[in-house]
Design an enzyme around this catalytic site. Structure first.
Site, PDB file in Angstrom:
ATOM      1  N   TYR A 140      -3.736   3.988  -3.272  1.00  0.00           N
ATOM      2  CA  TYR A 140      -5.183   3.961  -3.104  1.00  0.00           C
ATOM      3  C   TYR A 140      -5.909   4.847  -4.116  1.00  0.00           C
ATOM      4  O   TYR A 140      -7.102   5.102  -3.977  1.00  0.00           O
ATOM      5  CB  TYR A 140      -5.552   4.384  -1.679  1.00  0.00           C
ATOM      6  CG  TYR A 140      -5.308   3.299  -0.654  1.00  0.00           C
ATOM      7  CD1 TYR A 140      -6.344   2.481  -0.223  1.00  0.00           C
ATOM      8  CD2 TYR A 140      -4.048   3.084  -0.129  1.00  0.00           C
ATOM      9  CE1 TYR A 140      -6.125   1.474   0.706  1.00  0.00           C
ATOM     10  CE2 TYR A 140      -3.814   2.085   0.806  1.00  0.00           C
ATOM     11  CZ  TYR A 140      -4.854   1.288   1.217  1.00  0.00           C
ATOM     12  OH  TYR A 140      -4.636   0.291   2.135  1.00  0.00           O
ATOM     13  N   GLY A 252      -3.794  -6.887   4.030  1.00  0.00           N
ATOM     14  CA  GLY A 252      -3.031  -6.643   2.810  1.00  0.00           C
ATOM     15  C   GLY A 252      -1.889  -5.674   3.029  1.00  0.00           C
ATOM     16  O   GLY A 252      -0.789  -5.856   2.494  1.00  0.00           O
ATOM     17  N   ASP A 253      -2.132  -4.619   3.826  1.00  0.00           N
ATOM     18  CA  ASP A 253      -1.060  -3.679   4.156  1.00  0.00           C
ATOM     19  C   ASP A 253       0.046  -4.381   4.932  1.00  0.00           C
ATOM     20  O   ASP A 253       1.234  -4.132   4.706  1.00  0.00           O
ATOM     21  CB  ASP A 253      -1.621  -2.524   4.984  1.00  0.00           C
ATOM     22  CG  ASP A 253      -2.631  -1.689   4.215  1.00  0.00           C
ATOM     23  OD1 ASP A 253      -2.254  -1.100   3.199  1.00  0.00           O
ATOM     24  OD2 ASP A 253      -3.799  -1.644   4.629  1.00  0.00           O
ATOM     25  N   CYS A 254      -0.344  -5.265   5.854  1.00  0.00           N
ATOM     26  CA  CYS A 254       0.639  -6.001   6.644  1.00  0.00           C
ATOM     27  C   CYS A 254       1.473  -6.907   5.750  1.00  0.00           C
ATOM     28  O   CYS A 254       2.703  -6.963   5.864  1.00  0.00           O
ATOM     29  CB  CYS A 254      -0.073  -6.812   7.729  1.00  0.00           C
ATOM     30  SG  CYS A 254       1.044  -7.727   8.805  1.00  0.00           S
ATOM     31  N   ALA A 257       3.920  -4.780   3.737  1.00  0.00           N
ATOM     32  CA  ALA A 257       4.952  -4.179   4.587  1.00  0.00           C
ATOM     33  C   ALA A 257       6.010  -5.201   4.976  1.00  0.00           C
ATOM     34  O   ALA A 257       7.216  -4.916   4.947  1.00  0.00           O
ATOM     35  CB  ALA A 257       4.312  -3.572   5.835  1.00  0.00           C
TER      36      ALA A 257
END
Length: 465
Positions: A140, A252-254, A257
């Protein structure tokens, strides 16, 4: 070291703080709304959310991030305790905190504060990256990835590395197995194109070449993702399995991951992206980062697991407009004509049909070893593709009673191999005035018979060959 190493997530975390309430009046001293607070929630954001999502299902996850001695850092440690193992970089300053004030689910104001300088990596950070079965970088742009960049470059030569880039962050290290920019991020880096599928494919290939990445997956939201390689004219488009209408925050994080976990398990990038697209759609449908199930204490279970379409929001919406919510349930291990006929008939009873599905463990307890023949994710996807089905939701228990008490359908439907008085869920749905009914079942169709027929055909084929 015995067995595979953990999945290591590297990146910047922040503390998400949501103040939720209702607004019914303006303040007397200024024309601003007065929020009567109903909930005050703290969650992990950024790389913290990615790590938590990677750890679902019991996977060992190490989170390498910068934390300080401030109150927000301490709260973040509490949120992640028992879920992931923290390996900390020093933070000279305070942890970034994002506070939103929401009324009726809509944000009124957002307040950002905090920040600092990330210190150098420690021996524990080096060990975490050396032991990793895969590495996920959620950069980030707040300094964590920059601090350990040489270590990440070395890790990319030893294990699959997934890089989830953001506008404020730097470029991925060379050799990343998969980089996952979204469409807007890719367009900002390669701006001289339109938003057609062909443009997304060309951007992905150009970025893969620029970053020296093995593959780049440009995520397209509800349209799925484009998997591209350098100099490859025919990329792979992975469409979303269904349209998810929930909160996209954290999707997006999902995606990153799930893809990193798949690569850690030995999947090819093509397989990893397919799993990630399906998993991200389910995550959005369940409410995204706001899904309460994500933040329950470790060891507790939710009444539902892996929804396809937001079953609970759908039921609430149909009831609010005076409609009839119909639900049915079963294993649906091999979908056959009897199932399809039952589902078509059930849908005609009311204004929506929600299908409750036994999880793999639940089905195995019910049917015995060797089952399921079809894993849960595939069963959910096939059912969701039927025109008669509006939402699908799985349950882990032996019966759907706990799920039904949350869903509260007006009508509970089963096939004709039951009698009305023999339906085990009949007493449950009567608790809120619901009705259990039995519909005629297409005779001679069953999963057991289909499986037996397939086994006989396989034996006959071996005998004659």
């Amino acid at each position: 070291m015995n067995g595979p190493g953990p999945l290591t997530v590297v990146g910047d975390v922040l503390l998400d703080h949501d103040i939720r309430g209702d607004v019914g009046r303006l303040a007397p001293d200024a024309p601003v709304p007065v929020v009567d607070v109903t909930a005050d929630l703290h969650r992990a954001g950024g790389a913290g959310l990615a790590a938590l999502l990677a750890a679902r299902g019991g996977r060992e996850v190490v989170l390498v991030t910068a934390l300080g001695e401030d109150r927000a850092s301490d709260r973040l440690r509490e949120v992640l305790e028992g879920r992931v193992r923290l390996v900390e970089l020093p933070l000279d300053g305070t942890l970034p905190e994002k506070t939103r004030v929401l009324a009726a689910g809509r944000p009124l104001v957002r307040i950002d504060r905090g920040g600092g300088e990330v210190g150098p990596p420690t021996a524990a950070v080096r060990e975490a990256l050396q032991r990793a079965s895969a590495v996920l970088v959620a950069d980030y742009g707040r300094g964590t990835a920059d601090s350990v960049r040489p270590l990440l470059a070395a890790a990319a030569r030893r294990a699959p590395l997934v890089w989830d880039p953001h506008p404020r962050g730097g470029p991925p290290v060379p050799g990343a197995r998969l980089v996952t920019p979204n469409a807007a991020e890719a367009a900002a880096l390669c701006p001289a194109e339109d938003d057609s599928l062909g443009a997304h494919a060309r951007r992905g290939a150009e970025l893969a070449q620029r970053w020296e990445a093995v593959t780049v997956a440009v995520t397209l939201g509800a349209r799925g993702a484009f998997l591209t390689r350098p100099h490859t004219p025919a990329p792979m488009l992975v469409p979303a399995p269904y349209t998810a209408t929930g909160d996209p925050c954290g999707a997006g994080d999902c995606f990153a991951a799930i893809a990193a976990a798949a690569l850690a398990d030995g999947a090819l990038p093509e397989e990893a992206v397919q799993r990630a697209v399906t998993g991200a759609a389910a995550f959005v449908a369940a409410g995204g980062a706001s899904d309460p199930a994500l933040w329950r204490s470790p060891g507790t279970t939710a009444p539902m697991d892996r929804p396809v379409g937001d079953a609970f929001a759908l039921a609430d919406s149909v009831r609010a407009r005076g409609g009839t919510v119909v639900a049915t349930g079963g294993c649906f291990d091999l979908l056959h004509a009897g199932h399809v006929g039952l589902l078509d008939s059930a849908r005609r009873i009311g204004d929506c049909l929600i299908v409750c599905v036994n999880s793999d463990a639940s089905l195995r307890r019910l049917k015995g070893e060797g089952r399921p023949l079809t894993p849960l994710e595939d069963r959910l996807r096939v059912l969701a593709a039927l025109g008669s089905v509006d939402a699908v939701v799985a349950f882990e228990e032996d019966t759907p009673e706990t799920l039904l008490r949350s869903l509260r359908p007006d009508v509970w439907v089963k096939g004709g191999d039951y009698t009305p008085e023999g339906l085990p869920e009949a007493a449950v749905v009567r608790e809120w005035g619901g009705q259990a009914v039995v519909l005629p079942y297409l005779d001679g169709r069953s999963t057991t018979r289909l499986a037996a027929r397939a086994a006989r055909a396989a034996r006959d084929s071996r005998t004659t060959s």
